[in-house]
Design a protein around this motif. Sequence first.
Motif, PDB file in Angstrom:
ATOM      1  N   PRO A  59      -1.022   8.233   1.741  1.00 25.39           N
ATOM      2  CA  PRO A  59      -2.396   7.855   2.097  1.00 25.39           C
ATOM      3  C   PRO A  59      -3.192   7.386   0.872  1.00 25.39           C
ATOM      4  CG  PRO A  59      -1.800   9.930   3.131  1.00 25.39           C
ATOM      5  CD  PRO A  59      -0.704   9.619   2.150  1.00 25.39           C
ATOM      6  N   ARG A  60      -3.913   6.311   1.036  1.00 30.86           N
ATOM      7  CA  ARG A  60      -4.741   5.753  -0.026  1.00 30.86           C
ATOM      8  C   ARG A  60      -6.154   5.510   0.490  1.00 30.86           C
ATOM      9  NH1 ARG A  60      -2.331   4.124  -4.565  1.00 30.86           N
ATOM     10  NH2 ARG A  60      -0.060   3.908  -4.637  1.00 30.86           N
ATOM     11  N   ARG A  61      -7.044   5.272  -0.439  1.00 32.91           N
ATOM     12  CA  ARG A  61      -8.411   4.851  -0.110  1.00 32.91           C
ATOM     13  C   ARG A  61      -8.528   3.384  -0.530  1.00 32.91           C
ATOM     14  NH1 ARG A  61     -11.688   8.804   1.482  1.00 32.91           N
ATOM     15  NH2 ARG A  61     -13.586   7.666   0.870  1.00 32.91           N
ATOM     16  N   VAL A  62      -8.573   2.518   0.464  1.00 38.81           N
ATOM     17  CA  VAL A  62      -8.375   1.080   0.267  1.00 38.81           C
ATOM     18  C   VAL A  62      -9.676   0.319   0.497  1.00 38.81           C
ATOM     19  CG1 VAL A  62      -7.072  -0.949   1.014  1.00 38.81           C
ATOM     20  CG2 VAL A  62      -5.995   1.322   1.058  1.00 38.81           C
ATOM     21  N   LEU A  90       0.820  -1.214   0.000  1.00 43.30           N
ATOM     22  CA  LEU A  90       0.000   0.000   0.000  1.00 43.30           C
ATOM     23  C   LEU A  90       0.854   1.264   0.000  1.00 43.30           C
ATOM     24  CD1 LEU A  90      -2.859  -0.978   2.482  1.00 43.30           C
ATOM     25  CD2 LEU A  90      -2.967  -0.861  -0.017  1.00 43.30           C
ATOM     26  N   HIS A 138      -4.065   5.363   5.886  1.00 42.57           N
ATOM     27  CA  HIS A 138      -5.019   5.054   4.821  1.00 42.57           C
ATOM     28  C   HIS A 138      -6.458   5.095   5.343  1.00 42.57           C
ATOM     29  CE1 HIS A 138      -1.493   3.818   2.652  1.00 42.57           C
ATOM     30  NE2 HIS A 138      -1.275   2.771   3.447  1.00 42.57           N
ATOM     31  N   TYR A 139      -7.370   5.376   4.428  1.00 43.10           N
ATOM     32  CA  TYR A 139      -8.794   5.157   4.687  1.00 43.10           C
ATOM     33  C   TYR A 139      -9.133   3.750   4.204  1.00 43.10           C
ATOM     34  CZ  TYR A 139     -13.715   4.837   3.397  1.00 43.10           C
ATOM     35  OH  TYR A 139     -15.004   4.394   3.237  1.00 43.10           O
ATOM     36  N   TYR A 140      -9.880   2.999   5.011  1.00 42.18           N
ATOM     37  CA  TYR A 140     -10.223   1.624   4.660  1.00 42.18           C
ATOM     38  C   TYR A 140     -11.741   1.460   4.564  1.00 42.18           C
ATOM     39  CZ  TYR A 140      -5.414   0.533   6.080  1.00 42.18           C
ATOM     40  OH  TYR A 140      -4.044   0.498   6.205  1.00 42.18           O
TER      41      TYR A 140
END
Length: 267
Positions: free
Chosen positions: A148-151, A144, A169-171
Amino acid sequence: MPQTKTPAAGPLAAPRQKADPIRALILGGTSEARALAARVAGDARLYAVVSLAGRTSAPLASPLPTRIGGFGGVEGLKRYLTEERVDRVIDATHPFAARMSANARAACAALGLPLLVYTRAPWSPVEGDRWIEVEDNAGAVAALGEAPRRVFLTIGRLGLADFLCAPQHYYLIRTIDQPPENDLPPRYDLILERGPFAVESELSLMRETKIDRVVSKNSGGRETYAKIEAARALGLDVVMVTPPRGGDARVVHDVEAAVAFLFGEGR
């Protein structure tokens, strides 16, 4: 203690008679196990029990007698197989149920019992897929990255705590049952839902939540494959956790092959 649901036919431990049916243990919890149970239910040649680990709070009903709970490791499973005079074992657990599968291999080898693994074939990447294959959740976290990612996190309830070390990250988490609160990351939304899922709904979900990466176990089958198709259509990377390596037990992907094994037509 394991819970057992037994029909009027009686438990496996009942005294053997000359014309007793074949006694089998099906390690279940999957659509494959349910299909096999439906296929052999009512066949007088066979008396089979389906065993569930008990990790899902509301398991789907089975037409065969069902026990719920663990065996107590390899020794406990050996004791159960001996006391219940089981003739054959089918491991139809989830492809990632590594411990139960290892226990089944060890117990059957020690007792000289025939063992068959009946499982779904893993997915294979096709044109347009953008897979990042990793061996475990730690590898998935590393894949990842730091930014920051949107996972879309679709690995099930167990193992969510492995992602606590990447709180940036946002999950979007989807599981069948409610995960423990302490396993949930700081930024998340939770969907409690059981497949199968449609490609159209997966596309809408990923678009609406602005997902930019999917994390999935390569568990095979059609019930949850729609997320892979949706990710392909959207051009998203999929971090794919590969199945654990199994032993040398025979593996089949077809219910009729599993039925043939139960009735002594394959070992």
